[in-house]
Every structure is written in C-alpha cells, then in structure tokens.
Design a protein around this motif. Structure first.
Motif, PDB file in Angstrom:
ATOM      1  N   VAL A   1       0.867  -1.174   0.000  1.00 61.03           N
ATOM      2  CA  VAL A   1       0.000   0.000   0.000  1.00 61.03           C
ATOM      3  C   VAL A   1       0.906   1.227   0.000  1.00 61.03           C
ATOM      4  CG1 VAL A   1      -1.932   1.162   1.137  1.00 61.03           C
ATOM      5  CG2 VAL A   1      -1.708  -1.311   1.299  1.00 61.03           C
ATOM      6  N   CYS A   2       1.246   1.671  -1.195  1.00 60.89           N
ATOM      7  CA  CYS A   2       2.277   2.706  -1.337  1.00 60.89           C
ATOM      8  C   CYS A   2       1.946   3.965  -0.539  1.00 60.89           C
ATOM      9  CB  CYS A   2       2.455   3.079  -2.805  1.00 60.89           C
ATOM     10  SG  CYS A   2       2.998   1.699  -3.811  1.00 60.89           S
ATOM     11  N   ALA A   3       0.684   4.364  -0.571  1.00 62.33           N
ATOM     12  CA  ALA A   3       0.308   5.663  -0.002  1.00 62.33           C
ATOM     13  C   ALA A   3       0.706   5.793   1.460  1.00 62.33           C
ATOM     14  CB  ALA A   3      -1.189   5.884  -0.155  1.00 62.33           C
ATOM     15  N   VAL A   4       0.719   4.696   2.196  1.00 56.58           N
ATOM     16  CA  VAL A   4       1.030   4.793   3.622  1.00 56.58           C
ATOM     17  C   VAL A   4       2.311   4.030   3.959  1.00 56.58           C
ATOM     18  CG1 VAL A   4      -1.306   5.255   4.392  1.00 56.58           C
ATOM     19  CG2 VAL A   4      -0.584   2.889   4.101  1.00 56.58           C
TER      20      VAL A   4
ATOM     21  N   PHE B   1      13.183  -1.216   7.346  1.00 57.85           N
ATOM     22  CA  PHE B   1      13.329   0.228   7.547  1.00 57.85           C
ATOM     23  C   PHE B   1      13.788   0.551   8.951  1.00 57.85           C
ATOM     24  CE2 PHE B   1       9.315   0.846   9.850  1.00 57.85           C
ATOM     25  CZ  PHE B   1       8.515  -0.180   9.379  1.00 57.85           C
TER      26      PHE B   1
ATOM     27  N   SER C   1      10.530   5.177  11.667  1.00 63.21           N
ATOM     28  CA  SER C   1      10.286   5.959  10.450  1.00 63.21           C
ATOM     29  C   SER C   1       8.792   6.179  10.278  1.00 63.21           C
ATOM     30  CB  SER C   1      10.788   5.208   9.216  1.00 63.21           C
ATOM     31  OG  SER C   1      12.144   4.920   9.331  1.00 63.21           O
ATOM     32  N   SER C   2       8.425   7.352   9.821  1.00 62.97           N
ATOM     33  CA  SER C   2       7.021   7.595   9.528  1.00 62.97           C
ATOM     34  C   SER C   2       6.827   7.500   8.012  1.00 62.97           C
ATOM     35  CB  SER C   2       6.586   8.952  10.073  1.00 62.97           C
ATOM     36  OG  SER C   2       7.402   9.955   9.548  1.00 62.97           O
ATOM     37  N   VAL C   3       5.586   7.639   7.609  1.00 65.11           N
ATOM     38  CA  VAL C   3       5.231   7.435   6.208  1.00 65.11           C
ATOM     39  C   VAL C   3       6.054   8.340   5.284  1.00 65.11           C
ATOM     40  CG1 VAL C   3       3.355   7.705   4.540  1.00 65.11           C
ATOM     41  CG2 VAL C   3       2.922   6.628   6.747  1.00 65.11           C
ATOM     42  N   ALA C   4       6.629   7.753   4.257  1.00 68.19           N
ATOM     43  CA  ALA C   4       7.386   8.463   3.224  1.00 68.19           C
ATOM     44  C   ALA C   4       8.679   9.076   3.729  1.00 68.19           C
ATOM     45  CB  ALA C   4       6.537   9.549   2.547  1.00 68.19           C
ATOM     46  N   GLU C   5       9.112   8.678   4.926  1.00 69.89           N
ATOM     47  CA  GLU C   5      10.292   9.324   5.510  1.00 69.89           C
ATOM     48  C   GLU C   5      11.591   8.576   5.210  1.00 69.89           C
ATOM     49  OE1 GLU C   5      11.342  11.426   9.748  1.00 69.89           O
ATOM     50  OE2 GLU C   5      10.316   9.526   9.771  1.00 69.89           O
TER      51      GLU C   5
END
Lengths: 482, 160, 240
Positions: free
Chosen positions: C99-102, C208, C212-216
């Motif tokens: 789920v790329c968005a998140v 990861f 880390s948060s989303v897209a970070e």
C-alpha cells in the motif's frame, strides 16, 4: 397511521447519510434519525502496523481534517514513548492547528453556511447557493477565498513539502519555519483579521431575521465537552477535559486525557454505523425519550466551557457571546455555532500572531527520540468540528494491537439527531416535504460541520431523495433534489 | 493550457480512480502536444478557482469517480459539460465542479469551457487498487478521446 | 582479460569476456530494469526483470547471470520483454500488501518507481492479501514482510559483506519468507550485528529504520560500493 419520511442522499459508503423523520399516527413528528453508514474498517486496517506510521496513515484517511488526525495521532504516539516534545515542535504543531481552524471554519461559514444566512433559508435553491452568494456580495466572497488561502498556505509551508508526508511525527515535527514564512504570515494577518471581524458584523446584523431559527435549531439543554488550558482558557491542541452541564455547572473541571474512558462511553444503535458516545456518569437512556448523557462538542461547546479565550479580540467577542445565554447559563442554541466559529477564527489568527513573534518557534531542535515506554497512548485534541480521540495499544515492540478513534462527528451524533428532530417538529407542515424543510434540515446538520465524507469525498454530491413512507412501507411522497 | 482537477481518496480503492485517470488524461493530452496543469486534490474547494482563472487557461477538466450501480450504469467513462452558473452544496464539505467554475466566473471573470470526466466505481473499501469494472473503464480512455472532437476539451462538441 | 564483441539492440558492443550481458548493455547505455541486482553483491537472477532475448536461444535469459559471448545477438527492449516485465511487477504487487500511499518508502521505493516506469496502471491478478506480521523486535530496524519482494539483497549483503549471515530465506513458493536468526524474532537473533546494511540495500519498505514515519525512509545504496572498493580508491569518507 404512522408514517416515516426519509431524506436520503444517495451517496457512497461513508457519509451514506440518510435522514428519517418518523411520524406518529396523528401525523406529528415523533422521532428523527440521522443514519450514517461508516465502516469501522479503518481501525482494523491499522492494526499490525508500527505506531510511528500512524500519523501518516490516519491523515490519509480523511480529506477534510488531515491535520487534526495527524496531530491527535502524533500525540498518541508521544504518549506511547512517554517523551515531552521540544518546545519549538509544540509551538509549530499549535501553529498548523490554528491555520487549520482558519481554513476549515472559513469553508464552513463563508462557503457552506453563508448562502443560507445571507440569502434566506426559504429562497429558491437555484439562487440560494454559492453563486447566489458571491453575486450578492463578491467582495466578501473574494475575501473569504483569501482567508481560506491564508490558512492553507501556512499548512503548505509546514506540512506538505512532498506528496502527503505526515509532518507531525512521534516526538515532534519534521521541519521548521523559515524567516520568509514568518514575514509572509505577518504581512497577511491584518487583512484576515479584518475579514473575520467583517463576517462577525454581518452575522450579528442578520441575527434579527433568525429569531425563530435560534429558537429551534438545536436549542436544547445538554452537556458540553471539550479541552481547556489548565487555567481554564480556550484550547485547541492540548489540554484538560472539561464537562459542563446545561446550567453552567462544571461536572469535570479538568480531567487528565488518559482518563477519558471514565467519563465517555459509546452506545451502538442498529440503524447507524456511527457510534453514540455519551457522558458515562449520566447514562445512555432511561426508558424512552431524552438521553441524559447527551453532550455536544465543537465551537459552541468550546466557547461555552472555557472561562476565557486568552486573546484580546476573542475575549471581547466572547463577552458579547455570553449574553446570548439565558440567565447566565451557557448558550444552548446550536444556531450560535456560527458565531462561536467566527470567534474561533479570530482567536486562531491572534494566536498565529503570538506564535510567529515568539523566538522559541525558530529553535532547530524539533524532534525527541524515544522507543516504546507505555503500552497505551491517548491523543486528544480539538479538531475544528470537535474533540478528537485517538487511543492506541501496542505490544512491547511498538506493533499496534488495538486502535480506537472517536471522531468529532461521532461525539456530536446524539446532538445532531436531536437538532433534526427539533427542526422537523417545528417546520414539518402536513405530510409533504417542502424545499424549506430540506434546507433547514441541511442547515441544522451543517451547524455541526460534520465530517461525513470522512473517507470518500463525494458525500452529498448525489441528488438528495426525500421519501414519505407510511407505516406499511408504502411510498406516499417523494422528492428528489439535485 | 488545460487545467485538469482530479479528485478522490487514493486510499479507498475506486474512489481514487479519478485521481489516477487525471494522470492518464494528462499523459494522453501531452502526447498530442497540449500543455497541461494537473491538480490532484482530495475534494473541491473554493480556492481552486484561482488556478482556473490564470492567464492562458483554455479549458478545465474535472476528473472524478462516480458511484455506479448495476443496471443503472453502463460502466463506461463519461464526459459531461459543466455549467458555470453554480451548483449546490449539501451538508458535506465539498463543492461541485459547477460551484468552482462559478467562483472563477464571478470573482475573477473567467469561464473557460469546463468538463466533468467520470469513471465508474463500485468498491470503496480501504486499500489501493481498482475493481475490475473500474479497470475496464480506465482502459477505455483512448477510445473515449478518439470519439471526442480533436479540439476537445478547448472546444465544445458532441459528448457522451 | 580478452574482449568479445556482441550485438545489443543492433549495436555492436565490445566487452571483457567475464562481464555479464547486463553489465555490457548498461556500459553501452542501454537501460535494463532490475530489482534483485545490486552492484557489489553476487548476481542472483531472481527477480527476472532483466530478461533479454538472445538469438538462437529459445528461452529468455536473465542478463545479470548470463556471461557475454563472442557474436552474441541480444535484444533488451521488445514488446514481449516489456509485457513480461510488466507482468512480473504486477505479480510482485499482488503477492504481498504493497500500500504505497502509507508506506515508509513512498516516493523513494524501487518497486514503486519501476512500476511507474513500466506503465503498470493496474494489476490484472487477484491480490493475495496474506496476513504477515511485522517484526519490530529489533532495537534499530523493523522488518515488514508485507512490502518484501524476496529479492534477497538483504541476505546477500548480510552474508557476503557483513559476514554475519543472520538473514536467510525459508519455505518454498508462496510460503517463501525472509527470516532472521534461524527463524527467531529479529531482536533475539544473536548473529545480527545491527550494522543496518540490510536496511540500506532493501529496494522497498520491507526493511526500515525503526520509528520511520510514512514516506520518511530514504536509503543509501551507493555506500555498498564504497565499502567494497573505498580503500583501493583511497576514498576515506563516504558521501552521496
């Protein structure tokens, strides 16, 4: 013959909101139900993920208040780590939240409610819309667009440097402000202050024509719930939970956030997916009729429960607002939410002014580091439409075991039902549905600025179908609005 | 310059198809040498009237998912003209394309031709990826563009 | 080292005889997509994205594990290859929960950018939606099998470069999964040195940095080459 009238916007999924007005055998309105089909799937969707991902996940779920979810989520994550975030990070989070209030309240007031207020509730829907309003007052409309843009621009400066990253993260925030951002905000503030004060004047000038609406649009005694500062001031980001009764007595003066379950419980009704939170000590229902634990959140509640605002202009308006309550009691009529909303814009603008002049906001230390130190984290903040609760349970490695979200619209669920009932009782005329009734019911719902489109954007986009159904389920009358 | 405003929630399966289709449309128009400004949003808001009113905007295409019901929908892409006379807003927070165009017309004196392109959707659960119905409809974009006048969206013509 | 001459996409190319077709093609300026391949690690031929057509050979060959030969005629960009590559990426997307968005790697992910490059606008296969638990037991890093494409870069870097061989693969076919410390929780695996190389070489959000948060999350894959030949080249401080 008992009849049921459905006002049904045929919508998607969430925000599949249907309004049923039930008539008794004598043709009198007996009950009103606001059905919301919201899938609880989202909470399940998050389970099994690691908690630092939550601000990013929750902000993507709602297009209307991503900032609120991001902040509530980041606060719940802070609580899991048990750290105190750096001062500058807290100030920046407050700044983005105030910016959100400006843009969200401006949309609600200027773009969604103002057509009713300035053009009249009974006017032709073809004219009683945005275009009618901007034609009637293009200068105001242009200012309103600028006011919203001001809030959006601050959010953009801080929050959205790339596609949709969560800017608030566990322990703080990712980025700070630049000197030129502060300069831009400083320059624009006076204009936005003027726009808001103009709106307040316009609203108060129009009050004379709305005496009946003030009487029947959610004018009932209820509890009021929200956050206040430790000193009792108006608070949007982080504070203590306060509960006030209809007479102004404080039932909870300032409860610590993690104790919220001591005072709030959630009931379930078979006809709605949205839960029905109520004030636990007073209970949900004793037999038929009123619910003793019914409470309201949002601008009206916040302005009612606080002892003071804490900024000069907002405090001046607050003193004026207090006069609307009868015999020194809190203001009961939800119609006054419009006024409360404008006071909150004013307050947010003043707070933005304070924050950007505080040198501490430019401190470069923006993020505290820590791992899992608590197995539960509660994040409570005030979203523009009301109190928002995020509660996460994690295992010792930080994987989410349980997620519970109590959204502002849910908190106002009981109050919205009661408001619709009150409007229907007062404006239902015979067994047919008038345009006016539809407008009024819609306006009644809009007072709470509900986040029905919590996940899909299309709520209300479809034609609204009004159905009159008798007790045997026969369709007596139907009206489609588009 | 053609302004494409694609909106929806990309985390709710077919609801995000409008946003996706916006990207496809930009690709197709760019291939034909057209200049495009693609704006992806969660919902329509008044300030979208500002990029619409910019100098040199020749037309606007709103791209959205529509709720398709079996038996009531042909499950194809659909293009309709958008009025600039204003629409209505319900009790939610969105505006409709006609309202956005009305803002541009009344506040900034601009009313380029505007269209609403919709893709049918049936699955609005949490997650990414589209339903078979939606995928099928998305693949019809080249057919749709071939059926429209060459000057579309700048110039009016028969639309389905 | 003797030099051979071969034809790639109608262009005559010369290469040292120990080179792979992938290396020769890239040296000649042809782009061949890869996911499991990473310079500095033993080639594996696992992701099948680098498939090429070789004249006289009936099947397609993985160019990362095919040595160049004199007179070889290679095609790297044909419709058939493009269709297979697209299909491979779709199968990868359908196999796990991407789920790329998140995702922590949104915007920096090799799988995501490859899918975009190949024009994967939808997935023709049913999503399997497996129920795979995230392992966050390690003090510094998190392993999320939902985003894993089984490229085995992590296993190879752990074994070949760090020499720890904490990571490995278990199970076959659809049940195949990356494991740590002979299938213990990562945090309990004593062979892990917490060096973090596996995280840096992972092409997706499967490994990861904890917290880390989303897209970070952004990864530094080029550092691997520096580890391997920095001393020879006298580069003492690595930077991007």
């Amino acid at each position: 013959m008992a009849q049921t009238i459905h006002i049904e916007p045929v919508t998607r999924i969430e925000g599949h909101a249907k309004i049923t007005i039930e008539l008794d055998d004598a043709g009198k309105v007996s009950d009103a139900k606001f059905h919301v089909v919201e899938f609880r799937g989202f909470e399940k969707f998050c389970e099994g993920r690691t908690y630092p991902e939550m601000p990013g996940i929750t902000m993507r779920i709602c297009g209307i208040c991503p900032i609120s979810h991001m902040i509530a989520s980041a606060k719940a994550c802070d609580a899991i780590t048990g750290v105190r975030i750096p001062k500058a990070a807290e100030k920046l989070r407050r700044l983005i939240n105030h910016a959100q209030y400006v843009q969200s309240h401006a949309l609600s007031f200027f773009h969604l409610s103002a057509p009713d207020l300035l053009l009249g509730m009974e006017s032709d829907p073809a004219a009683r819309n945005v275009i009618g309003l901007i034609q009637a007052n293009p200068d105001l409309a242009r200012k309103a667009v600028r006011l919203r843009q001001f809030g959006q621009e601050i959010i953009r400066m801080l929050g959205t440097k790339s596609v949709h990253p969560p800017w608030a993260v566990p322990g703080g925030v990712r980025d700070g402000l630049k000197e030129e951002n502060i300069e831009w905000i400083r320059k624009r503030l006076p204009e936005e202050m003027d726009t808001t004060e103009l709106a307040i004047k316009l609203l108060l000038d129009s009050y004379g024509g709305f005496s009946r609406e003030i009487e029947v649009y959610g004018n009932f005694p209820s509890l009021f719930v929200g956050l206040v500062t430790p000193e009792g001031g108006l608070e949007f980001y982080d504070g203590l939970l306060r509960v006030m009764d209809a007479d102004g007595k404080l039932l909870e003066k300032g409860l610590a956030n993690e104790k919220w379950r001591d005072i709030i419980a959630e009931a379930v009704e078979p006809w709605s997916y949205l839960k029905f939170p109520y004030f636990k000590p007073f209970g949900y229902r004793i037999g038929n009729g009123d619910i003793p634990g019914l409470y309201r959140v949002g601008p009206l509640a916040r302005v009612n429960i606080c002892d003071f605002a804490g900024t000069p202009k907002a405090d001046r308006e607050l003193r004026n607002f207090r006069r609307l309550g009868k015999e020194g009691k809190p203001v009961w009529s939800s119609f006054h939410t419009h006024y409360a909303r404008l006071i909150e814009i004013l307050f947010s603008l003043e707070k933005i002014g304070e924050l950007i002049e505080d040198p501490a906001i430019m401190n470069g230390h923006l993020r505290s580091q820590a791992g899992v130190n608590n197995d539960m984290g509660v994040g409570i903040m005030e979203a523009p439409r009301g109190t928002l609760f995020h509660e996460y349970q994690v295992d010792e490695t930080g994987v989410l075991k349980k997620v519970n979200l109590l959204v502002a619209t849910g908190n106002n669920n009981l109050a919205m039902n009661k408001t619709i009932l009150q409007i229907a009782r007062s404006y239902m005329d015979g067994a047919s549905i008038t345009e006016g009734l539809c407008n009024r019911v819609e306006h009644g719902i809009r007072l709470y600025d509900p986040c029905l489109s919590c996940s899909t954007h299309a709520v209300g986009q479809m034609p609204m179908v009004l159905q009159l159904v008798d007790s045997k389920g026969n369709l007596v009358d139907q009206k489609v609005r588009g | 310059m053609i302004v494409i405003i694609a909106y929806g929630n990309t985390l709710r399966r077919d609801d995000g198809a409008g946003v996706f289709l916006g990207g496809m449309l930009r690709g197709a128009l760019k291939k034909n040498g057209r200049e495009v400004n693609l704006i992806e949003v969660h919902q329509l808001t008044p300030e979208l009237s500002i990029p619409i009113a910019e100098e040199g905007v020749s037309s606007v295409v709103f791209v959205d998912t529509r709720v398709a019901e079996e038996g009531k929908d042909n499950f194809d892409l659909r293009v309709t003209a958008v009025s600039t006379q204003g629409g209505r807003s319900g009790c939610g927070h969105h505006l409709d394309p006609a309202s956005v165009m009305a803002y541009a017309r009344v506040l900034y004196g601009k009313w380029p031709p505007a269209w609403l392109l919709t893709v049918p959707g049936v699955d609005f659960q949490h997650g990414e990826g589209f339903s078979a119905f939606t995928q099928q409809a998305l693949s019809r974009l080249p057919h749709l563009l071939a059926s429209l006048p060459r000057e579309w969206p700048d110039k009016e013509g028969p639309v389905s | 080292m003797p030099v051979v001459t071969l034809t790639i996409n109608d262009k005559l190319v010369s290469a040292q005889s120990d080179k792979t077709v992938l290396e020769a093609a890239r040296d000649a300026g042809f782009e061949i997509p890869t996911l499991c391949h990473l310079e500095g690690l033993t080639p594996r031929g696992g992701c099948r994205l680098c498939l090429v057509e070789v004249e006289g050979v009936p099947r397609l060959l993985a160019s990362c594990v095919t040595q160049v030969q004199e007179g070889m005629v290679v095609r790297t960009e044909t419709e058939r290859l493009h269709n297979y590559r697209k299909m491979m990426v779709e199968l990868l997307l359908a196999e796990r929960n991407h789920v790329c968005a998140v995702c922590v790697m949104n915007g920096h992910c090799e799988l995501q950018s490859l899918a975009a490059k190949l024009g994967v606008d939808h997935v023709r296969y049913d999503y399997l939606c497996p129920d795979l638990p995230v392992d966050a037991s390690h003090e510094r890093n998190t392993r999320d099998p939902n985003r894993c494409i089984l490229c085995a870069r992590c296993i190879r870097v752990c074994d070949e470069v760090e020499g720890a061989h904490c990571l490995d693969m278990m199970g076959r076919g659809i049940h195949c999964n990356i494991i740590t410390g002979m299938n213990q929780e990562w945090g309990k695996a004593r062979s892990c040195t917490a060096c973090g190389k596996c995280v840096q070489v992972c092409p997706t959000g499967a490994l990861f940095k904890k917290g880390s948060s989303v897209a970070e999350m952004e990864k530094q894959r080029e550092f691997l080459i520096w580890i391997l030949d920095g001393r020879d080249k006298k580069v003492w401080h690595w930077s991007r």
